[in-house]
Design a protein around this motif. Structure first.
Motif, mmCIF file in Angstrom:
data_model
loop_
_atom_site.group_PDB
_atom_site.id
_atom_site.type_symbol
_atom_site.label_atom_id
_atom_site.label_comp_id
_atom_site.label_asym_id
_atom_site.label_seq_id
_atom_site.Cartn_x
_atom_site.Cartn_y
_atom_site.Cartn_z
ATOM 1 N N UNK A 33 19.571 -8.824 24.764
ATOM 2 C CA UNK A 33 20.869 -9.146 25.346
ATOM 3 C C UNK A 33 21.930 -9.009 24.270
ATOM 4 N N UNK A 34 23.105 -8.532 24.671
ATOM 5 C CA UNK A 34 24.309 -8.566 23.835
ATOM 6 C C UNK A 34 25.261 -9.548 24.485
ATOM 7 N N UNK A 35 25.874 -10.413 23.688
ATOM 8 C CA UNK A 35 26.860 -11.379 24.194
ATOM 9 C C UNK A 35 28.174 -11.190 23.454
ATOM 10 N N UNK A 36 29.264 -11.154 24.224
ATOM 11 C CA UNK A 36 30.600 -11.061 23.654
ATOM 12 C C UNK A 36 31.516 -12.002 24.419
ATOM 13 N N UNK A 67 19.080 -11.788 20.565
ATOM 14 C CA UNK A 67 20.382 -11.672 21.212
ATOM 15 C C UNK A 67 21.397 -11.340 20.127
ATOM 16 N N UNK A 68 22.140 -10.254 20.314
ATOM 17 C CA UNK A 68 23.232 -9.887 19.406
ATOM 18 C C UNK A 68 24.497 -10.539 19.932
ATOM 19 N N UNK A 69 25.256 -11.187 19.049
ATOM 20 C CA UNK A 69 26.457 -11.887 19.481
ATOM 21 C C UNK A 69 27.636 -11.604 18.564
ATOM 22 N N UNK A 70 28.805 -11.411 19.205
ATOM 23 C CA UNK A 70 30.060 -11.232 18.478
ATOM 24 C C UNK A 70 31.195 -11.713 19.380
ATOM 25 N N UNK A 71 32.367 -11.838 18.810
ATOM 26 C CA UNK A 71 33.497 -12.321 19.605
ATOM 27 C C UNK A 71 34.025 -11.271 20.568
ATOM 28 N N UNK A 72 33.939 -9.989 20.174
ATOM 29 C CA UNK A 72 34.605 -8.947 20.943
ATOM 30 C C UNK A 72 33.846 -7.638 20.821
ATOM 31 N N UNK A 73 33.823 -6.885 21.919
ATOM 32 C CA UNK A 73 33.318 -5.517 21.841
ATOM 33 C C UNK A 73 34.452 -4.579 22.226
ATOM 34 N N UNK A 132 29.184 -10.166 11.416
ATOM 35 C CA UNK A 132 30.199 -10.593 10.456
ATOM 36 C C UNK A 132 31.588 -10.321 11.028
ATOM 37 N N UNK A 133 32.396 -11.323 11.177
ATOM 38 C CA UNK A 133 32.193 -12.706 10.800
ATOM 39 C C UNK A 133 32.280 -13.622 12.021
ATOM 40 N N UNK A 134 32.855 -13.165 13.094
ATOM 41 C CA UNK A 134 33.069 -14.085 14.209
ATOM 42 C C UNK A 134 31.824 -14.366 15.029
ATOM 43 N N UNK A 135 30.822 -13.508 14.929
ATOM 44 C CA UNK A 135 29.543 -13.825 15.556
ATOM 45 C C UNK A 135 28.903 -15.054 14.923
ATOM 46 N N UNK A 136 29.342 -15.376 13.690
ATOM 47 C CA UNK A 136 28.839 -16.555 12.980
ATOM 48 C C UNK A 136 29.362 -17.844 13.615
ATOM 49 N N UNK A 137 30.411 -17.749 14.408
ATOM 50 C CA UNK A 137 31.018 -18.943 15.000
ATOM 51 C C UNK A 137 30.247 -19.445 16.218
ATOM 52 N N UNK A 138 29.631 -18.530 16.963
ATOM 53 C CA UNK A 138 28.963 -18.886 18.213
ATOM 54 C C UNK A 138 27.445 -18.848 18.089
ATOM 55 N N UNK A 139 26.930 -17.909 17.316
ATOM 56 C CA UNK A 139 25.491 -17.709 17.207
ATOM 57 C C UNK A 139 24.704 -18.930 16.765
ATOM 58 N N UNK A 140 25.108 -19.617 15.692
ATOM 59 C CA UNK A 140 24.318 -20.771 15.253
ATOM 60 C C UNK A 140 24.274 -21.900 16.298
#
Length: 188
Positions: free
Chosen positions: A161-164, A133-139, A74-82
């Motif tokens: 995998x984690x993606x940022x 895979x865990x995804x977010x905009x920034x770590x 929440x919430x920017x991971x919602x932009x790339x993940x789908x």
């Protein structure tokens, strides 16, 4: 110009936001430009198909092992993940702040700059054994991503995998995560 240099050049840079002394990197310009957004998605897909999936298949001994779900924060991971999930035939699962999801939820607390917060994930969102895979905009400090790992663990699934998009390297957030991490842009 490489993809990474191109994407870095598209980020918005805002000094002294949200407070003095912080330089805020804004990912929203990447979403406003369809070429930049497609470059970002393609870059992530290349990493997943050339590095993550071969590693998973080697580790499991299963030549058909796949990514079962993308868990977006929440919430920017919602932009790339789908988008990534759709392209790889995987599910998308949302991790939200406490009280935002209906039904029974797993919970994980994490530290923020000024206290603690709680992430939730619906208990029926991931099947046991799923490759995630865990995804977010920034770590930054890694607290929210680590909380996502705890939620995946509660579901008896596995983060592979984690993606940022951006890693604020000096904060060493990726060092807290038990699965490999990949970021397109490294920032100080």
């Amino acid at each position: 110009m490489s993809d990474i240099e191109y994407l870095r050049s598209q980020l918005g840079v805002h000094p002294d936001f949200p407070k003095k002394g912080i330089v805020f990197l804004d990912i929203f310009p990447l979403l406003r430009d369809p070429i930049a957004f497609e470059t970002l998605i393609t870059h992530f897909l290349h990493h997943l198909t050339s590095t993550t999936l071969p590693r998973l298949r080697t580790e499991t001994g299963n030549p058909h092992a796949k990514i079962d779900a993308f868990v977006g924060l929440d919430a920017r991971g919602f932009l790339f993940g789908p988008v990534l999930a759709s392209r790889l035939g995987a599910a998308f699962v949302a991790v939200r702040k406490q009280g935002k999801l209906p039904g029974k939820c797993f919970k994980a607390e994490y530290e923020k700059e000024y206290g603690t917060d709680v992430f939730e994930m619906q208990e029926d969102a991931l099947p046991a054994g799923a490759n995630v895979v865990v995804i977010d905009d920034l770590i930054a400090t890694g607290g929210s991503a680590f909380a996502a790992h705890q939620l995946v663990d509660q579901a008896k699934a596995k983060v592979i995998q984690n993606l940022f998009v951006v890693d604020i390297e000096f904060l060493k957030g990726v060092d807290k995560l038990p699965a490999p991490s990949y970021s397109i842009i490294k920032a100080d």
